[in-house]
Motif scaffolding. Sequence first.
Motif, mmCIF file in Angstrom:
data_model
loop_
_atom_site.group_PDB
_atom_site.id
_atom_site.type_symbol
_atom_site.label_atom_id
_atom_site.label_comp_id
_atom_site.label_asym_id
_atom_site.label_seq_id
_atom_site.Cartn_x
_atom_site.Cartn_y
_atom_site.Cartn_z
ATOM 1 N N GLN A 128 26.184 -10.650 -10.346
ATOM 2 C CA GLN A 128 25.669 -10.522 -8.981
ATOM 3 C C GLN A 128 25.006 -11.840 -8.569
ATOM 4 O O GLN A 128 24.065 -12.286 -9.215
ATOM 5 C CB GLN A 128 24.660 -9.384 -8.908
ATOM 6 C CG GLN A 128 23.956 -9.228 -7.563
ATOM 7 C CD GLN A 128 24.889 -8.717 -6.482
ATOM 8 O OE1 GLN A 128 25.854 -8.031 -6.777
ATOM 9 N NE2 GLN A 128 24.595 -9.062 -5.241
ATOM 10 N N ILE A 155 22.630 -14.456 -6.583
ATOM 11 C CA ILE A 155 21.361 -14.514 -5.866
ATOM 12 C C ILE A 155 21.086 -15.974 -5.548
ATOM 13 O O ILE A 155 21.239 -16.847 -6.413
ATOM 14 C CB ILE A 155 20.199 -13.918 -6.680
ATOM 15 C CG1 ILE A 155 20.463 -12.447 -6.996
ATOM 16 C CG2 ILE A 155 18.879 -14.051 -5.926
ATOM 17 C CD1 ILE A 155 19.368 -11.790 -7.833
ATOM 18 N N ALA A 174 19.884 -12.103 -1.778
ATOM 19 C CA ALA A 174 20.750 -11.343 -2.675
ATOM 20 C C ALA A 174 21.573 -10.422 -1.793
ATOM 21 O O ALA A 174 21.095 -9.341 -1.413
ATOM 22 C CB ALA A 174 19.936 -10.542 -3.686
ATOM 23 N N SER A 216 20.468 -8.372 0.926
ATOM 24 C CA SER A 216 19.010 -8.365 1.046
ATOM 25 C C SER A 216 18.456 -9.786 1.181
ATOM 26 O O SER A 216 18.963 -10.737 0.563
ATOM 27 C CB SER A 216 18.379 -7.689 -0.174
ATOM 28 O OG SER A 216 18.839 -6.357 -0.307
ATOM 29 N N ARG A 245 13.856 -9.149 -7.520
ATOM 30 C CA ARG A 245 15.028 -8.438 -7.018
ATOM 31 C C ARG A 245 15.871 -7.925 -8.177
ATOM 32 O O ARG A 245 16.386 -6.788 -8.143
ATOM 33 C CB ARG A 245 15.846 -9.365 -6.126
ATOM 34 C CG ARG A 245 17.181 -8.812 -5.663
ATOM 35 C CD ARG A 245 17.037 -7.539 -4.865
ATOM 36 N NE ARG A 245 16.192 -7.741 -3.701
ATOM 37 C CZ ARG A 245 15.914 -6.783 -2.801
ATOM 38 N NH1 ARG A 245 16.387 -5.568 -2.981
ATOM 39 N NH2 ARG A 245 15.141 -7.045 -1.766
ATOM 40 N N ILE A 246 16.011 -8.723 -9.219
ATOM 41 C CA ILE A 246 16.789 -8.318 -10.390
ATOM 42 C C ILE A 246 16.177 -7.085 -11.041
ATOM 43 O O ILE A 246 16.885 -6.178 -11.489
ATOM 44 C CB ILE A 246 16.869 -9.482 -11.395
ATOM 45 C CG1 ILE A 246 17.744 -10.606 -10.823
ATOM 46 C CG2 ILE A 246 17.410 -9.021 -12.741
ATOM 47 C CD1 ILE A 246 17.745 -11.868 -11.661
ATOM 48 N N SER A 275 14.712 -4.599 -9.754
ATOM 49 C CA SER A 275 14.963 -3.349 -9.029
ATOM 50 C C SER A 275 16.439 -3.139 -8.713
ATOM 51 O O SER A 275 16.792 -2.170 -8.049
ATOM 52 C CB SER A 275 14.160 -3.343 -7.716
ATOM 53 O OG SER A 275 14.526 -4.444 -6.889
ATOM 54 N N HIS A 276 17.302 -4.034 -9.188
ATOM 55 C CA HIS A 276 18.728 -3.948 -8.875
ATOM 56 C C HIS A 276 19.461 -3.097 -9.907
ATOM 57 O O HIS A 276 19.049 -3.008 -11.065
ATOM 58 C CB HIS A 276 19.336 -5.353 -8.822
ATOM 59 C CG HIS A 276 20.557 -5.441 -7.955
ATOM 60 N ND1 HIS A 276 21.786 -4.990 -8.373
ATOM 61 C CD2 HIS A 276 20.724 -5.923 -6.703
ATOM 62 C CE1 HIS A 276 22.677 -5.207 -7.407
ATOM 63 N NE2 HIS A 276 22.060 -5.759 -6.381
ATOM 64 N N LYS A 277 20.554 -2.490 -9.490
ATOM 65 C CA LYS A 277 21.319 -1.625 -10.380
ATOM 66 C C LYS A 277 22.230 -2.419 -11.310
ATOM 67 O O LYS A 277 22.607 -1.917 -12.376
ATOM 68 C CB LYS A 277 22.158 -0.640 -9.552
ATOM 69 C CG LYS A 277 21.332 0.342 -8.738
ATOM 70 C CD LYS A 277 22.235 1.291 -7.958
ATOM 71 C CE LYS A 277 21.405 2.286 -7.152
ATOM 72 N NZ LYS A 277 22.263 3.220 -6.378
ATOM 73 N N SER A 278 22.604 -3.611 -10.910
ATOM 74 C CA SER A 278 23.499 -4.405 -11.745
ATOM 75 C C SER A 278 22.795 -4.846 -13.022
ATOM 76 O O SER A 278 21.564 -4.794 -13.132
ATOM 77 C CB SER A 278 23.996 -5.629 -10.972
ATOM 78 O OG SER A 278 24.709 -5.243 -9.817
ATOM 79 N N PHE A 288 23.420 -11.142 -13.597
ATOM 80 C CA PHE A 288 23.071 -11.883 -12.380
ATOM 81 C C PHE A 288 23.258 -13.372 -12.613
ATOM 82 O O PHE A 288 23.133 -13.865 -13.735
ATOM 83 C CB PHE A 288 21.617 -11.623 -11.980
ATOM 84 C CG PHE A 288 21.306 -10.174 -11.740
ATOM 85 C CD1 PHE A 288 21.388 -9.639 -10.466
ATOM 86 C CD2 PHE A 288 20.934 -9.342 -12.789
ATOM 87 C CE1 PHE A 288 21.108 -8.304 -10.250
ATOM 88 C CE2 PHE A 288 20.647 -8.011 -12.576
ATOM 89 C CZ PHE A 288 20.737 -7.488 -11.297
ATOM 90 N N SER A 341 19.204 -7.326 -18.375
ATOM 91 C CA SER A 341 20.253 -8.127 -17.759
ATOM 92 C C SER A 341 20.423 -9.459 -18.449
ATOM 93 O O SER A 341 19.589 -9.890 -19.235
ATOM 94 C CB SER A 341 19.938 -8.356 -16.276
ATOM 95 O OG SER A 341 18.727 -9.096 -16.169
#
Length: 275
Positions: free
Chosen positions: A119, A121, A138, A141, A167-168, A170-173, A176, A213
């Motif tokens: 993902q 960013i 991102a 967002s 952001r990472i 709270s992200h589902k992926s 990154f 991650s």
Amino acid sequence: MWKPNGRRRTKLLLDYATKMTAYPFNSAYDCVFHAQHKNLYEQYQRFISSFEVRTIPHFEAAEIPSTYILPNKPSNKPPWSLKIPSILYTTHNKSESTTHPLALQLLFAEIRHNYSNHQPIYTDGSENQEKVSAAMYAPPSVDTVRPPNNSSIFSAELYALLLALQRIQSHKSSKFIVFTDSLPSLHSLSSFKITHPLVLQLLEFYNVLLQKSETTVFCGNKKVDSIARTAWNSDMSSFKVPYSDFKPFSTKYKNCFWQLEWDTLVINYIEYSPL
């Protein structure tokens, strides 16, 4: 009139007081900012005044924003246990002045292809006179923050990276890739510059996210520059910055007295005769 040594001595006193603000748990902190028996120095002027009595009036007159200074705290983990992020300097190996823009775009496209399962960013910091701002993009967002006035652009770029890590979190992926054009920020991470409180925060945060991650940080984008500029006129955040960002205040304060002395001289101009 101040002597040159007096001006330099006052600047060094202000530099030390500014640095000490970042170490509230230091044993010398109370001696600097909460000294006792200050009235005794007024009664017995033959005694040399304490550091606080001599420095704090200058510290306040210099308008050093001590409330925005970030405390320097030791790491919660042993520093040797912190892992350094994987950093790619691919785009910085190419000079923008000697490399065709299309070549840089192809290089960026190649990186995105190699990390297509990550993902993306994008982060950047921006500066406009005394104002600085940080931004994170991102897709779709966007998040921006405006650190205190007179903060360094370096601090803004580090805060932009912190926004990316938030952001990472709270992200589902789970994978990154963070793009930034701040080469000094990447160097500070790769060189493990943990004496800088924001760099230490980034490394600690990154190591926490390793459980979730794989984060790769590297430079080479201009996408967020326009977004960061839009935050110049927003309200200042509660974010704090390292004491070193405000060291120029002591230099400015010293120069004000120097300029005042110059303005009050009887002869403060150079006479010359035309040929």
